[in-house]
Design an enzyme around this catalytic site. Structure first.
Site, short mmCIF file in Angstrom:
data_model
loop_
_atom_site.label_atom_id
_atom_site.label_comp_id
_atom_site.label_asym_id
_atom_site.label_seq_id
_atom_site.Cartn_x
_atom_site.Cartn_y
_atom_site.Cartn_z
N LEU A 61 0.82 -1.21 0.00
CA LEU A 61 0.00 0.00 0.00
C LEU A 61 0.85 1.26 0.00
CD1 LEU A 61 -2.85 -1.10 2.41
CD2 LEU A 61 -3.04 -0.64 -0.04
N ARG A 64 1.67 1.63 -3.59
CA ARG A 64 0.50 1.94 -4.41
C ARG A 64 -0.01 3.35 -4.16
NH1 ARG A 64 -5.31 -0.78 -3.64
NH2 ARG A 64 -5.52 1.04 -2.32
N GLU A 65 0.04 3.80 -2.93
CA GLU A 65 -0.51 5.11 -2.56
C GLU A 65 0.55 6.22 -2.58
OE1 GLU A 65 -3.66 5.30 -2.52
OE2 GLU A 65 -4.09 3.18 -2.38
N LYS A 66 1.62 6.01 -3.32
CA LYS A 66 2.72 6.97 -3.36
C LYS A 66 2.38 8.26 -4.10
CE LYS A 66 4.84 5.05 -7.52
NZ LYS A 66 3.76 4.19 -7.93
N TYR A 69 -0.38 10.55 -1.38
CA TYR A 69 -1.05 10.18 -0.14
C TYR A 69 -0.06 10.09 1.01
CZ TYR A 69 -5.26 8.99 -2.73
OH TYR A 69 -6.38 9.05 -3.51
#
Length: 161
Positions: A61, A64-66, A69
């Site tokens: 995550l 993925r959320e780089k 976020y």
């Protein structure tokens, strides 16, 4: 929850970003022309994993959320836990206004137009919105922003293929 995070890596492209949902503190909702006086919770799903699996998932995550976020921790209540949170310190990813993909505040009309016309490597942006709205309805969650966008985008015309 607001569709104020640009997506050039999943639901849009550089120069033509899609919009994806992010969670924001209530004080960051100012400027979109809506009344937020009744909004104190954001309904959704929380998942629990054992420690070993959590380490693996958080690595995934975090990657993925780089795209704008920040990882934070929150307390989670359920519909049946009025006095005390059911979970303390749940991991959550939120967009911050200082990240380069943050697009807010936006009106729902502006969001709907952008969502209706955006497509990225993960597919049409409207599919992401429709799937989120369907999932929230399934758990009987209240989310006027998502439901209004769902209606507006459907009125514009895109449909699932």
């Amino acid at each position: 929850r607001r569709f104020w995070q640009g997506s050039t890596d999943h639901r849009g492209l550089p120069g033509a970003p899609g919009l994806v949902a992010t969670l924001l503190r209530k004080d960051r909702l100012e400027g979109d022309g809506e009344d937020h006086s009744g909004e104190i919770f954001c309904w959704g799903m929380a998942y629990g994993y054992d420690h070993e699996e959590s380490v693996r998932l958080l690595q995934y995550l975090d990657f993925r959320e780089k795209n704008g976020y920040e990882r934070t921790e929150v307390d989670v209540w359920t519909a049946h836990s009025d006095a005390e949170p059911r979970i303390r310190g749940a991991v959550l990813y939120v967009a911050t206004p200082d990240n380069y993909e943050y697009c807010g505040p936006l009106t729902n009309e502006a969001c709907a137009k952008q969502i209706a016309g955006s497509v990225g490597p993960s597919g049409p942006n409207f599919e992401y919105l429709y799937n989120l709205a369907d999932a929230l309805r399934h758990i009987k969650a209240e989310d006027p922003h998502v439901y209004d966008l769902d209606k507006r985008v459907r009125d514009i015309g895109p449909t699932r293929e």
